[in-house]
Design a protein around this motif. Sequence first.
Motif, short mmCIF file in Angstrom:
data_model
loop_
_atom_site.label_atom_id
_atom_site.label_comp_id
_atom_site.label_asym_id
_atom_site.label_seq_id
_atom_site.Cartn_x
_atom_site.Cartn_y
_atom_site.Cartn_z
N ILE A 279 40.39 -45.70 -42.13
CA ILE A 279 41.10 -44.38 -43.38
C ILE A 279 39.83 -43.74 -43.32
N GLU A 280 40.00 -42.68 -43.65
CA GLU A 280 39.02 -41.85 -43.43
C GLU A 280 37.29 -42.07 -44.17
N PHE A 281 37.37 -42.09 -45.32
CA PHE A 281 35.87 -42.36 -46.58
C PHE A 281 36.54 -42.97 -47.24
N ASP A 282 35.23 -43.69 -49.16
CA ASP A 282 35.83 -44.44 -49.50
C ASP A 282 34.21 -44.14 -50.42
N ASN A 283 34.08 -43.46 -51.15
CA ASN A 283 33.09 -43.25 -52.13
C ASN A 283 32.36 -45.15 -53.15
N ARG A 284 33.43 -45.68 -52.42
CA ARG A 284 32.90 -46.89 -53.22
C ARG A 284 33.05 -48.37 -52.70
N MET A 285 32.14 -47.78 -51.29
CA MET A 285 32.62 -48.86 -50.88
C MET A 285 31.79 -50.70 -50.80
N GLU A 286 30.98 -50.67 -52.30
CA GLU A 286 30.94 -51.61 -53.11
C GLU A 286 31.83 -52.30 -52.71
N GLU A 287 32.49 -51.36 -53.35
CA GLU A 287 34.43 -52.78 -53.56
C GLU A 287 35.13 -53.41 -52.26
N LEU A 288 35.28 -52.07 -51.29
CA LEU A 288 35.62 -52.76 -49.73
C LEU A 288 34.89 -54.07 -49.04
N ILE A 289 33.59 -53.53 -49.44
CA ILE A 289 32.52 -55.13 -48.76
C ILE A 289 33.27 -56.22 -49.81
N ALA A 290 33.20 -56.59 -50.44
CA ALA A 290 33.25 -57.83 -51.98
C ALA A 290 34.70 -57.92 -51.94
N THR A 293 36.93 -60.19 -46.47
CA THR A 293 36.97 -61.45 -45.95
C THR A 293 35.19 -61.79 -44.69
N ALA A 294 35.29 -60.38 -44.26
CA ALA A 294 33.99 -60.61 -43.32
C ALA A 294 33.62 -58.88 -43.03
N VAL A 295 32.44 -58.60 -42.18
CA VAL A 295 32.46 -57.61 -41.89
C VAL A 295 31.42 -56.72 -40.92
N VAL A 296 32.13 -55.93 -39.99
CA VAL A 296 31.39 -55.82 -38.98
C VAL A 296 31.06 -53.97 -39.24
N ALA A 297 30.44 -54.52 -38.46
CA ALA A 297 29.45 -52.96 -39.17
C ALA A 297 27.86 -52.68 -38.20
N MET A 298 27.32 -51.57 -37.92
CA MET A 298 26.58 -51.10 -37.41
C MET A 298 24.54 -51.57 -37.27
N GLY A 299 24.73 -51.90 -39.59
CA GLY A 299 23.44 -52.52 -39.35
C GLY A 299 22.43 -51.93 -40.32
N GLY A 300 22.77 -50.50 -41.15
CA GLY A 300 21.91 -49.75 -41.78
C GLY A 300 21.88 -50.31 -42.83
N TYR A 301 20.68 -49.86 -43.52
CA TYR A 301 20.00 -50.98 -43.90
C TYR A 301 21.06 -50.84 -45.96
N ASN A 302 21.88 -50.19 -46.46
CA ASN A 302 22.75 -50.30 -47.36
C ASN A 302 23.53 -51.39 -46.85
N THR A 303 24.39 -51.15 -46.08
CA THR A 303 25.07 -51.90 -45.02
C THR A 303 24.79 -53.12 -45.67
N TYR A 304 23.48 -53.76 -44.58
CA TYR A 304 22.79 -54.35 -44.55
C TYR A 304 22.89 -55.63 -46.28
N CYS A 305 22.12 -54.41 -46.86
CA CYS A 305 22.08 -54.98 -48.36
C CYS A 305 23.69 -55.43 -48.91
N GLU A 306 24.69 -54.64 -48.64
CA GLU A 306 26.22 -55.04 -49.56
C GLU A 306 25.88 -56.22 -48.35
N ILE A 307 25.99 -56.66 -47.56
CA ILE A 307 26.72 -58.14 -46.71
C ILE A 307 25.53 -59.08 -47.09
#
Length: 400
Positions: A279-290, A293-307
């Motif tokens: 998918i191209e974009f979602d403005n409620r990434m918190e719900e997708l992360i929550a 099962t697991a997350v693959v990311a580049m490790g920016g600050y916000n994504t790290y806090c969500e992990i």
Amino acid sequence: MTRRLEDARILMYSHDTFGLGHLRRCRTIAHSLVEDFRGLNVLIISGSPIAGAFDYRARVDFVKIPSVIKLRNGEYTSMEQHIDLHETLKMRQSIIRHTAETFQPDIFIVDKEPMGLRGEVEETLAYLKARGTTLVLGLRDVMDAPHLLDAEWKRHDVMGKIARYYDKVWVYGPPDFYDPLIGLDVPPVVRARMNFVGFLQRSVSQAPALEHRPQGDYILVTTGGGGDGAALIHDVLHAYKEDPDLTHKALIVLGPYMPAAQRQKLVRKGSKIPHVEVIEFDNRMEELIAGATAVVAMGGYNTYCEILSFDKPALVVPRVNPREEQMIRARRAAQLGLVQMLSPEESRLPKVLAEALKALPDRPPPSQTSKALRLEGLPHISQIVGDLLETGDNRRLAAV
């Protein structure tokens, strides 16, 4: 305890030249503050071209300034290419100053860039300092490699200006994770004003659940804004294509800043690979992360806090240009056992990445691998803000 303020005002500045991190951090802090303090109003000045794509709680609003894009080589250009960058910066500076004069904030919080983009906030800092506004600089846990940050700040006497203008310096991380000013010559007066508030915990929106949230278990692959995320997405798709034993469902979110040609190419490529949804974009990434099962990311600050907030096993493949921030954060988090890290070179090897992806859902979550989960930033900020406003005017703050 929720406390009531009588028309207290906080102004926030988010320069937003590349990615979503600055705006999302400001928005998280703003939402937490209006939840904790009735009667508080927060206004965010943002350069993000998609600031309006997010929802905002009551008493939180934003002012959009003309967008400037940061290129991969570190240079800047206007979003509207027919407008000269110098003219764009003049417009931004004027809007920032006029907003401060009209809004008359009690507290002004500047995210990451002490003087703003190309110094555009300094004039406003001087104006607000003269009228007694409390000036706060908010720094993420990692800024950049010390030698790069030191050279950049010395060119513009940034440390001297921090000492001159700012009353408080908040670090959005715990002191035992990383010091964003390590290796710099920090004056004692600046060091005395620093407060390591902790990571900013994230929560799931109370709004109705996402309609397109995948059914069942899935690995979420996200590169934040996506402007520099095409390489990681390509690597993941290549790993799935090359290894038929890789059968975990993957939901890949490209991000709004990914160039259109790359976005279209990756969507087409993903549509041909089993077990992958793009998918191209979602403005409620918190719900997708929550929900992942697991997350693959580049490790920016916000994504790290969500992990950390949603306690997800994570594989981080950090970028190394134009800043080394993500690499430093990923190495430190991996050292503490919070995430697994692959270098970009390792990620490009389909067999290596596929093996990491297959093992990822069974990796213990951060809460089981490390005690360094300190997500205390938002309550600490609320405590500090309450104390500041109470000190400024005892009549404004009352328990309800």
